[in-house]
Scaffold this active site. Sequence first.
Site, PDB file in Angstrom:
ATOM      1  N   GLU A  42      -6.093   3.751   5.884  1.00 24.43           N
ATOM      2  CA  GLU A  42      -5.667   3.425   4.528  1.00 24.43           C
ATOM      3  C   GLU A  42      -6.375   3.813   3.357  1.00 24.43           C
ATOM      4  O   GLU A  42      -6.071   4.390   2.628  1.00 24.43           O
ATOM      5  CB  GLU A  42      -5.312   1.903   4.460  1.00 24.43           C
ATOM      6  CG  GLU A  42      -4.562   1.185   5.210  1.00 24.43           C
ATOM      7  CD  GLU A  42      -3.264   1.754   5.367  1.00 24.43           C
ATOM      8  OE1 GLU A  42      -2.800   2.071   4.301  1.00 24.43           O
ATOM      9  OE2 GLU A  42      -2.346   1.187   6.260  1.00 24.43           O
ATOM     10  N   ASN A  46      -5.448   7.175   0.882  1.00 20.71           N
ATOM     11  CA  ASN A  46      -5.398   6.933  -0.572  1.00 20.71           C
ATOM     12  C   ASN A  46      -6.347   7.827  -1.427  1.00 20.71           C
ATOM     13  O   ASN A  46      -5.635   8.652  -2.395  1.00 20.71           O
ATOM     14  CB  ASN A  46      -6.300   5.606  -0.928  1.00 20.71           C
ATOM     15  CG  ASN A  46      -5.053   4.268  -0.765  1.00 20.71           C
ATOM     16  OD1 ASN A  46      -3.750   4.522  -0.654  1.00 20.71           O
ATOM     17  ND2 ASN A  46      -5.650   3.142  -0.839  1.00 20.71           N
ATOM     18  N   ARG A 100       5.788   5.522  -0.256  1.00 21.92           N
ATOM     19  CA  ARG A 100       4.606   4.638   0.117  1.00 21.92           C
ATOM     20  C   ARG A 100       5.218   3.514   0.098  1.00 21.92           C
ATOM     21  O   ARG A 100       5.916   2.823  -0.832  1.00 21.92           O
ATOM     22  CB  ARG A 100       3.752   5.096  -0.843  1.00 21.92           C
ATOM     23  CG  ARG A 100       3.125   6.413  -1.342  1.00 21.92           C
ATOM     24  CD  ARG A 100       2.862   7.042  -0.071  1.00 21.92           C
ATOM     25  NE  ARG A 100       1.767   6.425   0.781  1.00 21.92           N
ATOM     26  CZ  ARG A 100       1.367   6.687   2.072  1.00 21.92           C
ATOM     27  NH1 ARG A 100       2.181   7.601   2.642  1.00 21.92           N
ATOM     28  NH2 ARG A 100       0.679   5.895   2.707  1.00 21.92           N
TER      29      ARG A 100
END
Lengths: 142, 116
Positions: A42, A46, A100
Amino acid sequence: MELKFAARSENESFARVAVAAFISQLDPTVEELTEIKTAVSEAVTNAIIHGYEEQEGIVYMQCSIEEGTVELVIEDHGRGIEDVEEARQPLFTSKPELERSGMGFTIMENFVDSFQVESRPGLGTRVRLVKTLKSHSVANRH
Amino acid sequence: MSLHISTEVRGDTLIVRLEGELDHHTADMVRQRVESELDRGITSHLVINMERLSFMDSSGLGVILGRYKRVTAGDGRMSLCAVNDQLKKLFELSGMLKILRIYATESQALTEMGVA
């Protein structure tokens, strides 16, 4: 352990595998390993999608082990986040057009013991993740 | 390790079997493959088999939610099967368990879809 790599999606799995290999010395459970790999994924995703907006850039990753505690720092020198509190809200996403889910920060928060985000617009974002493995927690130490 | 996608059409249901890792890098493949299969207009329901999926993160949630929206917009139904506990946790966190049905096996999912 320190790594720096190009902000390309191909390197997401590399980052997960590198961390998994490094922490294997702690003999984590499958669940712990999956949680850490997911949190790393994650944070790195990002950096690539939001930090560098899929343009060129470098992702920096540090991982250290202190007794049974794993500390990870994942950093980019990209665009930064204007409002970190807003970004941390479950289902919040600045890029709905890319499908997303807006769950990245929520997943990181749930999968590690301590989670911090520091961001400066225009300068970048730094995420710190800390997790103590159960087999090494104080309660289990004899 | 990457992702391998295979598909099968059973009646009006599209079965998508995922093998490997579903992340931001591989999510586009899933999106394009499922969209092109659905675009053929043969299938209106979707079953995603996750038995051989070894890793998934929130990029996977995004692509699954995107397909759910498409399928249900066309009055179709969508379900998942063979989802391990770790993956289930992701669906729980995202609230998607409230809208998506999860079955233990593909044949159970197909039975529920009425195509087994």
